[in-house]
Design a protein around this motif. Sequence first.
Motif, PDB file in Angstrom:
ATOM      1  N   LEU A  14       0.821  -1.219   0.000  1.00 28.52           N
ATOM      2  CA  LEU A  14       0.000   0.000   0.000  1.00 28.52           C
ATOM      3  C   LEU A  14       0.850   1.263   0.000  1.00 28.52           C
ATOM      4  O   LEU A  14       0.430   2.305  -0.503  1.00 28.52           O
ATOM      5  CB  LEU A  14      -0.933   0.016   1.219  1.00 28.52           C
ATOM      6  CG  LEU A  14      -2.073  -0.983   1.204  1.00 28.52           C
ATOM      7  CD1 LEU A  14      -2.791  -0.976   2.553  1.00 28.52           C
ATOM      8  CD2 LEU A  14      -3.037  -0.682   0.078  1.00 28.52           C
ATOM      9  N   LEU A  15       2.039   1.179   0.566  1.00 29.56           N
ATOM     10  CA  LEU A  15       2.904   2.357   0.635  1.00 29.56           C
ATOM     11  C   LEU A  15       3.639   2.632  -0.672  1.00 29.56           C
ATOM     12  O   LEU A  15       4.178   3.727  -0.851  1.00 29.56           O
ATOM     13  CB  LEU A  15       3.925   2.186   1.764  1.00 29.56           C
ATOM     14  CG  LEU A  15       3.389   2.224   3.181  1.00 29.56           C
ATOM     15  CD1 LEU A  15       4.525   2.063   4.175  1.00 29.56           C
ATOM     16  CD2 LEU A  15       2.644   3.513   3.435  1.00 29.56           C
ATOM     17  N   PHE A  16       3.685   1.680  -1.587  1.00 28.95           N
ATOM     18  CA  PHE A  16       4.465   1.857  -2.810  1.00 28.95           C
ATOM     19  C   PHE A  16       4.063   3.105  -3.581  1.00 28.95           C
ATOM     20  O   PHE A  16       4.919   3.903  -3.972  1.00 28.95           O
ATOM     21  CB  PHE A  16       4.333   0.633  -3.720  1.00 28.95           C
ATOM     22  CG  PHE A  16       5.236  -0.501  -3.359  1.00 28.95           C
ATOM     23  CD1 PHE A  16       5.715  -0.672  -2.065  1.00 28.95           C
ATOM     24  CD2 PHE A  16       5.611  -1.411  -4.306  1.00 28.95           C
ATOM     25  CE1 PHE A  16       6.553  -1.727  -1.734  1.00 28.95           C
ATOM     26  CE2 PHE A  16       6.439  -2.478  -3.990  1.00 28.95           C
ATOM     27  CZ  PHE A  16       6.911  -2.626  -2.705  1.00 28.95           C
ATOM     28  N   SER A  17       2.785   3.274  -3.826  1.00 28.16           N
ATOM     29  CA  SER A  17       2.359   4.428  -4.630  1.00 28.16           C
ATOM     30  C   SER A  17       2.601   5.734  -3.880  1.00 28.16           C
ATOM     31  O   SER A  17       3.041   6.720  -4.479  1.00 28.16           O
ATOM     32  CB  SER A  17       0.891   4.299  -5.039  1.00 28.16           C
ATOM     33  OG  SER A  17       0.065   4.227  -3.894  1.00 28.16           O
ATOM     34  N   ALA A  18       2.361   5.742  -2.586  1.00 30.65           N
ATOM     35  CA  ALA A  18       2.582   6.964  -1.809  1.00 30.65           C
ATOM     36  C   ALA A  18       4.059   7.328  -1.796  1.00 30.65           C
ATOM     37  O   ALA A  18       4.427   8.490  -2.040  1.00 30.65           O
ATOM     38  CB  ALA A  18       2.067   6.784  -0.381  1.00 30.65           C
ATOM     39  N   ILE A  19       4.918   6.356  -1.532  1.00 26.82           N
ATOM     40  CA  ILE A  19       6.358   6.630  -1.483  1.00 26.82           C
ATOM     41  C   ILE A  19       6.863   7.040  -2.858  1.00 26.82           C
ATOM     42  O   ILE A  19       7.668   7.969  -2.982  1.00 26.82           O
ATOM     43  CB  ILE A  19       7.135   5.412  -0.936  1.00 26.82           C
ATOM     44  CG1 ILE A  19       6.768   5.159   0.530  1.00 26.82           C
ATOM     45  CG2 ILE A  19       8.633   5.623  -1.076  1.00 26.82           C
ATOM     46  CD1 ILE A  19       7.330   3.872   1.106  1.00 26.82           C
ATOM     47  N   SER A  20       6.369   6.393  -3.903  1.00 22.46           N
ATOM     48  CA  SER A  20       6.790   6.742  -5.262  1.00 22.46           C
ATOM     49  C   SER A  20       6.423   8.180  -5.610  1.00 22.46           C
ATOM     50  O   SER A  20       7.230   8.910  -6.196  1.00 22.46           O
ATOM     51  CB  SER A  20       6.163   5.793  -6.278  1.00 22.46           C
ATOM     52  OG  SER A  20       6.608   4.483  -6.054  1.00 22.46           O
ATOM     53  N   ALA A 101       9.983  -0.264  10.871  1.00 19.30           N
ATOM     54  CA  ALA A 101      11.155   0.545  10.523  1.00 19.30           C
ATOM     55  C   ALA A 101      10.903   1.333   9.240  1.00 19.30           C
ATOM     56  O   ALA A 101      11.301   2.494   9.127  1.00 19.30           O
ATOM     57  CB  ALA A 101      12.385  -0.352  10.384  1.00 19.30           C
ATOM     58  N   ALA A 102      10.236   0.713   8.264  1.00 21.95           N
ATOM     59  CA  ALA A 102       9.909   1.401   7.011  1.00 21.95           C
ATOM     60  C   ALA A 102       9.006   2.606   7.282  1.00 21.95           C
ATOM     61  O   ALA A 102       9.196   3.680   6.704  1.00 21.95           O
ATOM     62  CB  ALA A 102       9.228   0.442   6.036  1.00 21.95           C
ATOM     63  N   LEU A 103       8.044   2.428   8.179  1.00 25.84           N
ATOM     64  CA  LEU A 103       7.156   3.536   8.526  1.00 25.84           C
ATOM     65  C   LEU A 103       7.921   4.656   9.224  1.00 25.84           C
ATOM     66  O   LEU A 103       7.686   5.845   8.947  1.00 25.84           O
ATOM     67  CB  LEU A 103       6.016   3.037   9.418  1.00 25.84           C
ATOM     68  CG  LEU A 103       4.987   2.130   8.753  1.00 25.84           C
ATOM     69  CD1 LEU A 103       3.986   1.621   9.793  1.00 25.84           C
ATOM     70  CD2 LEU A 103       4.274   2.836   7.614  1.00 25.84           C
ATOM     71  N   LEU A 104       8.853   4.289  10.102  1.00 28.23           N
ATOM     72  CA  LEU A 104       9.659   5.314  10.783  1.00 28.23           C
ATOM     73  C   LEU A 104      10.546   6.080   9.809  1.00 28.23           C
ATOM     74  O   LEU A 104      10.697   7.307   9.931  1.00 28.23           O
ATOM     75  CB  LEU A 104      10.490   4.677  11.895  1.00 28.23           C
ATOM     76  CG  LEU A 104       9.704   4.187  13.106  1.00 28.23           C
ATOM     77  CD1 LEU A 104      10.631   3.460  14.074  1.00 28.23           C
ATOM     78  CD2 LEU A 104       8.988   5.336  13.801  1.00 28.23           C
ATOM     79  N   LEU A 105      11.121   5.377   8.840  1.00 28.62           N
ATOM     80  CA  LEU A 105      11.936   6.055   7.828  1.00 28.62           C
ATOM     81  C   LEU A 105      11.088   7.001   6.978  1.00 28.62           C
ATOM     82  O   LEU A 105      11.519   8.108   6.648  1.00 28.62           O
ATOM     83  CB  LEU A 105      12.648   5.036   6.939  1.00 28.62           C
ATOM     84  CG  LEU A 105      13.810   4.307   7.588  1.00 28.62           C
ATOM     85  CD1 LEU A 105      14.283   3.156   6.710  1.00 28.62           C
ATOM     86  CD2 LEU A 105      14.957   5.272   7.868  1.00 28.62           C
ATOM     87  N   LEU A 106       9.886   6.567   6.636  1.00 33.15           N
ATOM     88  CA  LEU A 106       8.988   7.436   5.883  1.00 33.15           C
ATOM     89  C   LEU A 106       8.614   8.653   6.715  1.00 33.15           C
ATOM     90  O   LEU A 106       8.575   9.791   6.207  1.00 33.15           O
ATOM     91  CB  LEU A 106       7.734   6.660   5.453  1.00 33.15           C
ATOM     92  CG  LEU A 106       6.723   7.436   4.620  1.00 33.15           C
ATOM     93  CD1 LEU A 106       7.354   8.006   3.351  1.00 33.15           C
ATOM     94  CD2 LEU A 106       5.539   6.538   4.282  1.00 33.15           C
ATOM     95  N   LEU A 107       8.378   8.449   7.984  1.00 35.05           N
ATOM     96  CA  LEU A 107       8.071   9.551   8.888  1.00 35.05           C
ATOM     97  C   LEU A 107       9.239  10.541   8.959  1.00 35.05           C
ATOM     98  O   LEU A 107       9.047  11.760   8.901  1.00 35.05           O
ATOM     99  CB  LEU A 107       7.743   9.000  10.279  1.00 35.05           C
ATOM    100  CG  LEU A 107       7.304   9.989  11.349  1.00 35.05           C
ATOM    101  CD1 LEU A 107       5.977  10.621  10.973  1.00 35.05           C
ATOM    102  CD2 LEU A 107       7.182   9.280  12.683  1.00 35.05           C
ATOM    103  N   ALA A 108      10.463  10.022   9.044  1.00 37.41           N
ATOM    104  CA  ALA A 108      11.646  10.885   9.079  1.00 37.41           C
ATOM    105  C   ALA A 108      11.792  11.656   7.770  1.00 37.41           C
ATOM    106  O   ALA A 108      12.134  12.847   7.767  1.00 37.41           O
ATOM    107  CB  ALA A 108      12.896  10.054   9.348  1.00 37.41           C
ATOM    108  N   SER A 109      11.508  11.016   6.658  1.00 42.09           N
ATOM    109  CA  SER A 109      11.568  11.679   5.359  1.00 42.09           C
ATOM    110  C   SER A 109      10.567  12.822   5.289  1.00 42.09           C
ATOM    111  O   SER A 109      10.885  13.927   4.826  1.00 42.09           O
ATOM    112  CB  SER A 109      11.297  10.660   4.245  1.00 42.09           C
ATOM    113  OG  SER A 109      11.268  11.282   2.990  1.00 42.09           O
ATOM    114  N   LEU A 110       9.366  12.577   5.753  1.00 44.14           N
ATOM    115  CA  LEU A 110       8.341  13.625   5.755  1.00 44.14           C
ATOM    116  C   LEU A 110       8.698  14.746   6.728  1.00 44.14           C
ATOM    117  O   LEU A 110       8.450  15.928   6.453  1.00 44.14           O
ATOM    118  CB  LEU A 110       6.974  13.023   6.087  1.00 44.14           C
ATOM    119  CG  LEU A 110       6.422  12.065   5.038  1.00 44.14           C
ATOM    120  CD1 LEU A 110       5.186  11.353   5.570  1.00 44.14           C
ATOM    121  CD2 LEU A 110       6.131  12.772   3.733  1.00 44.14           C
ATOM    122  N   GLY A 111       9.293  14.393   7.849  1.00 46.97           N
ATOM    123  CA  GLY A 111       9.740  15.414   8.797  1.00 46.97           C
ATOM    124  C   GLY A 111      10.817  16.304   8.197  1.00 46.97           C
ATOM    125  O   GLY A 111      10.797  17.529   8.360  1.00 46.97           O
ATOM    126  N   ALA A 112      11.763  15.700   7.467  1.00 44.15           N
ATOM    127  CA  ALA A 112      12.798  16.487   6.787  1.00 44.15           C
ATOM    128  C   ALA A 112      12.167  17.383   5.727  1.00 44.15           C
ATOM    129  O   ALA A 112      12.603  18.515   5.513  1.00 44.15           O
ATOM    130  CB  ALA A 112      13.844  15.563   6.162  1.00 44.15           C
TER     131      ALA A 112
END
Length: 132
Positions: A14-20, A101-112
């Motif tokens: 489900l995260l593939f399209s959002a992350i892309s 961990a993938a969710l935390l990395l995505l969260l860090a990316s959005l925070g940056a």
Amino acid sequence: MNHLNHLTLNTPALLFSAISLILLAYTNRFLSYAALVRQLHDNYMNKPHGLLKDQIQNLRKRLYLIRAMQVLGVLSLLLCVLCMFLVYINWMGTAEFVFGAALLLLLASLGASIHEILISVHALELHLSDMQ
């Protein structure tokens, strides 16, 4: 484990399209900043000015943030793929940890990304400072 909380192959997918889409937005932002840095650099080389130097410094900081945003986003996507593999081989405990961990990395990316947006206001202030 409750069936409603069960991790399946579809969950990380489900995260593939959002992350892309996020990575595409980050890349577009990076490319526009890179073009602007080149233009400001050329202007500075032709006619050195402190304001141009400040704008270039601001953009440099933002480019580093975008690089961090991209790396964190790509790592998140990689962990989603790893998670799917772990679900496929039925290593559910590890898969859940990797997905977290993938969710935390995505969260860090959005925070940056939020941080980069906030400092972009400073860049606009530098650009408009000559009007005061």
